[in-house]
Scaffold this motif. Structure first.
Motif, PDB file in Angstrom:
ATOM      1  N   PRO A  56     -20.992   3.085  15.677  1.00 30.67           N
ATOM      2  CA  PRO A  56     -20.786   2.053  16.687  1.00 30.67           C
ATOM      3  C   PRO A  56     -22.067   1.333  17.079  1.00 30.67           C
ATOM      4  CG  PRO A  56     -20.458   4.235  17.629  1.00 30.67           C
ATOM      5  CD  PRO A  56     -20.643   4.426  16.154  1.00 30.67           C
ATOM      6  N   ALA A  57     -23.214   1.856  16.681  1.00 29.17           N
ATOM      7  CA  ALA A  57     -24.473   1.166  16.969  1.00 29.17           C
ATOM      8  C   ALA A  57     -24.522  -0.209  16.320  1.00 29.17           C
ATOM      9  CB  ALA A  57     -25.658   2.017  16.490  1.00 29.17           C
ATOM     10  N   VAL A  58     -23.691  -0.440  15.304  1.00 30.47           N
ATOM     11  CA  VAL A  58     -23.695  -1.764  14.666  1.00 30.47           C
ATOM     12  C   VAL A  58     -23.225  -2.844  15.641  1.00 30.47           C
ATOM     13  CG1 VAL A  58     -23.428  -0.840  12.336  1.00 30.47           C
ATOM     14  CG2 VAL A  58     -21.388  -1.521  13.646  1.00 30.47           C
ATOM     15  N   LEU A  59     -22.410  -2.458  16.608  1.00 28.26           N
ATOM     16  CA  LEU A  59     -21.944  -3.433  17.607  1.00 28.26           C
ATOM     17  C   LEU A  59     -23.106  -3.888  18.471  1.00 28.26           C
ATOM     18  CD1 LEU A  59     -18.658  -1.612  18.645  1.00 28.26           C
ATOM     19  CD2 LEU A  59     -18.839  -3.677  17.243  1.00 28.26           C
ATOM     20  N   GLU A  60     -23.910  -2.936  18.908  1.00 29.57           N
ATOM     21  CA  GLU A  60     -25.078  -3.268  19.725  1.00 29.57           C
ATOM     22  C   GLU A  60     -26.079  -4.080  18.899  1.00 29.57           C
ATOM     23  OE1 GLU A  60     -28.402  -1.036  22.522  1.00 29.57           O
ATOM     24  OE2 GLU A  60     -26.906   0.150  21.447  1.00 29.57           O
ATOM     25  N   ALA A  61     -26.225  -3.705  17.650  1.00 31.84           N
ATOM     26  CA  ALA A  61     -27.151  -4.438  16.781  1.00 31.84           C
ATOM     27  C   ALA A  61     -26.710  -5.886  16.631  1.00 31.84           C
ATOM     28  CB  ALA A  61     -27.227  -3.750  15.419  1.00 31.84           C
ATOM     29  N   ALA A  62     -25.418  -6.096  16.450  1.00 30.31           N
ATOM     30  CA  ALA A  62     -24.910  -7.459  16.307  1.00 30.31           C
ATOM     31  C   ALA A  62     -25.153  -8.252  17.585  1.00 30.31           C
ATOM     32  CB  ALA A  62     -23.425  -7.427  15.963  1.00 30.31           C
ATOM     33  N   SER A  63     -24.904  -7.613  18.726  1.00 33.19           N
ATOM     34  CA  SER A  63     -25.071  -8.302  20.004  1.00 33.19           C
ATOM     35  C   SER A  63     -26.527  -8.646  20.266  1.00 33.19           C
ATOM     36  CB  SER A  63     -24.541  -7.427  21.149  1.00 33.19           C
ATOM     37  OG  SER A  63     -23.173  -7.155  20.975  1.00 33.19           O
ATOM     38  N   SER A  64     -27.424  -7.833  19.738  1.00 31.64           N
ATOM     39  CA  SER A  64     -28.846  -8.025  20.032  1.00 31.64           C
ATOM     40  C   SER A  64     -29.523  -8.992  19.074  1.00 31.64           C
ATOM     41  CB  SER A  64     -29.572  -6.689  19.978  1.00 31.64           C
ATOM     42  OG  SER A  64     -29.719  -6.268  18.643  1.00 31.64           O
ATOM     43  N   CYS A  65     -28.871  -9.353  17.997  1.00 32.15           N
ATOM     44  CA  CYS A  65     -29.523 -10.224  17.013  1.00 32.15           C
ATOM     45  C   CYS A  65     -29.796 -11.581  17.645  1.00 32.15           C
ATOM     46  CB  CYS A  65     -28.655 -10.384  15.772  1.00 32.15           C
ATOM     47  SG  CYS A  65     -29.339 -11.595  14.606  1.00 32.15           S
ATOM     48  N   PRO A  66     -31.050 -11.998  17.703  1.00 39.27           N
ATOM     49  CA  PRO A  66     -31.375 -13.263  18.373  1.00 39.27           C
ATOM     50  C   PRO A  66     -30.845 -14.480  17.618  1.00 39.27           C
ATOM     51  CG  PRO A  66     -33.305 -12.362  17.291  1.00 39.27           C
ATOM     52  CD  PRO A  66     -32.251 -11.321  17.192  1.00 39.27           C
ATOM     53  N   MET A  67     -30.496 -14.299  16.356  1.00 35.21           N
ATOM     54  CA  MET A  67     -30.031 -15.416  15.537  1.00 35.21           C
ATOM     55  C   MET A  67     -28.509 -15.447  15.403  1.00 35.21           C
ATOM     56  SD  MET A  67     -32.987 -16.534  15.071  1.00 35.21           S
ATOM     57  CE  MET A  67     -32.646 -17.922  13.995  1.00 35.21           C
ATOM     58  N   GLY A  68     -27.841 -14.448  15.950  1.00 33.38           N
ATOM     59  CA  GLY A  68     -26.384 -14.392  15.789  1.00 33.38           C
ATOM     60  C   GLY A  68     -25.975 -14.240  14.334  1.00 33.38           C
ATOM     61  N   ALA A  69     -26.792 -13.531  13.579  1.00 35.32           N
ATOM     62  CA  ALA A  69     -26.568 -13.449  12.131  1.00 35.32           C
ATOM     63  C   ALA A  69     -25.601 -12.341  11.728  1.00 35.32           C
ATOM     64  CB  ALA A  69     -27.900 -13.232  11.428  1.00 35.32           C
ATOM     65  N   ILE A  70     -25.316 -11.428  12.664  1.00 31.67           N
ATOM     66  CA  ILE A  70     -24.510 -10.256  12.309  1.00 31.67           C
ATOM     67  C   ILE A  70     -23.122 -10.378  12.924  1.00 31.67           C
ATOM     68  CG2 ILE A  70     -24.362  -7.736  12.374  1.00 31.67           C
ATOM     69  CD1 ILE A  70     -27.379  -7.694  12.907  1.00 31.67           C
ATOM     70  N   SER A  71     -22.125 -10.268  12.093  1.00 25.87           N
ATOM     71  CA  SER A  71     -20.742 -10.202  12.558  1.00 25.87           C
ATOM     72  C   SER A  71     -20.187  -8.835  12.198  1.00 25.87           C
ATOM     73  CB  SER A  71     -19.885 -11.284  11.897  1.00 25.87           C
ATOM     74  OG  SER A  71     -20.387 -12.575  12.190  1.00 25.87           O
ATOM     75  N   VAL A  72     -19.395  -8.268  13.107  1.00 24.23           N
ATOM     76  CA  VAL A  72     -18.796  -6.954  12.868  1.00 24.23           C
ATOM     77  C   VAL A  72     -17.295  -7.078  13.059  1.00 24.23           C
ATOM     78  CG1 VAL A  72     -18.727  -4.530  13.574  1.00 24.23           C
ATOM     79  CG2 VAL A  72     -20.883  -5.791  13.667  1.00 24.23           C
ATOM     80  N   PHE A  73     -16.567  -6.548  12.094  1.00 23.55           N
ATOM     81  CA  PHE A  73     -15.115  -6.609  12.117  1.00 23.55           C
ATOM     82  C   PHE A  73     -14.542  -5.199  12.060  1.00 23.55           C
ATOM     83  CE2 PHE A  73     -16.860 -10.351  10.109  1.00 23.55           C
ATOM     84  CZ  PHE A  73     -16.148 -11.402  10.668  1.00 23.55           C
ATOM     85  N   ASP A  74     -13.373  -5.025  12.666  1.00 19.54           N
ATOM     86  CA  ASP A  74     -12.614  -3.796  12.471  1.00 19.54           C
ATOM     87  C   ASP A  74     -12.129  -3.797  11.027  1.00 19.54           C
ATOM     88  OD1 ASP A  74     -10.350  -2.010  12.250  1.00 19.54           O
ATOM     89  OD2 ASP A  74     -10.288  -1.949  14.436  1.00 19.54           O
ATOM     90  N   ALA A  75     -12.549  -2.806  10.267  1.00 13.53           N
ATOM     91  CA  ALA A  75     -12.231  -2.810   8.836  1.00 13.53           C
ATOM     92  C   ALA A  75     -10.735  -2.687   8.577  1.00 13.53           C
ATOM     93  CB  ALA A  75     -12.981  -1.669   8.145  1.00 13.53           C
ATOM     94  N   ALA A  76     -10.019  -2.091   9.507  1.00 12.25           N
ATOM     95  CA  ALA A  76      -8.582  -1.890   9.299  1.00 12.25           C
ATOM     96  C   ALA A  76      -7.780  -3.124   9.650  1.00 12.25           C
ATOM     97  CB  ALA A  76      -8.115  -0.684  10.115  1.00 12.25           C
ATOM     98  N   THR A  77      -8.146  -3.781  10.743  1.00 12.12           N
ATOM     99  CA  THR A  77      -7.326  -4.906  11.228  1.00 12.12           C
ATOM    100  C   THR A  77      -7.950  -6.266  10.938  1.00 12.12           C
ATOM    101  OG1 THR A  77      -8.412  -5.005  13.387  1.00 12.12           O
ATOM    102  CG2 THR A  77      -6.594  -3.426  13.143  1.00 12.12           C
ATOM    103  N   GLY A  78      -9.237  -6.301  10.651  1.00 15.12           N
ATOM    104  CA  GLY A  78      -9.916  -7.565  10.435  1.00 15.12           C
ATOM    105  C   GLY A  78     -10.337  -8.251  11.716  1.00 15.12           C
ATOM    106  N   GLU A  79     -10.028  -7.646  12.859  1.00 20.19           N
ATOM    107  CA  GLU A  79     -10.394  -8.231  14.153  1.00 20.19           C
ATOM    108  C   GLU A  79     -11.916  -8.295  14.283  1.00 20.19           C
ATOM    109  OE1 GLU A  79     -10.031  -7.236  18.950  1.00 20.19           O
ATOM    110  OE2 GLU A  79      -9.188  -5.886  17.478  1.00 20.19           O
TER     111      GLU A  79
END
Ligand code: SF4
Length: 71
Positions: free
Chosen positions: A45-68
């Motif tokens: 779940p740290a990937v969520l925090e990493a995505a939120s912290s990226c100053p460039m908005g370069a990281i997107s995280v999706f639920d692998a099961a639902t695609g959300e």
């Protein structure tokens, strides 16, 4: 357990590396100086925090099961 699919837009990444510091098991800045996912999917779940912290908005995280999009 939620499995996360990580998408990094390397055209946006500026290589500061805060994502790697926050989620080192899943993300790294590679030899080219840009972030890359160590694996296509992660349970860390740290990937969520990493995505939120990226100053460039370069990281997107999706639920692998639902695609959300989660971050
Ligand atoms: S935090 Fe964002 S800009 Fe910085 S290295 Fe990671 S993906 Fe690239």
């Amino acid at each position: 357990m939620t499995s996360f699919r990580i998408d990094i837009d390397r055209t946006l990444c500026s290589g500061f590396g805060s994502c790697e510091e926050l989620a080192p098991a899943a993300l790294e800045v590679d030899a080219s100086g840009l972030a890359t996912a160590r694996m296509a999917q992660s349970d860390d779940p740290a990937v969520l925090e990493a995505a939120s912290s990226c100053p460039m908005g370069a990281i997107s995280v999706f639920d692998a099961a639902t695609g959300e999009q989660l971050a």
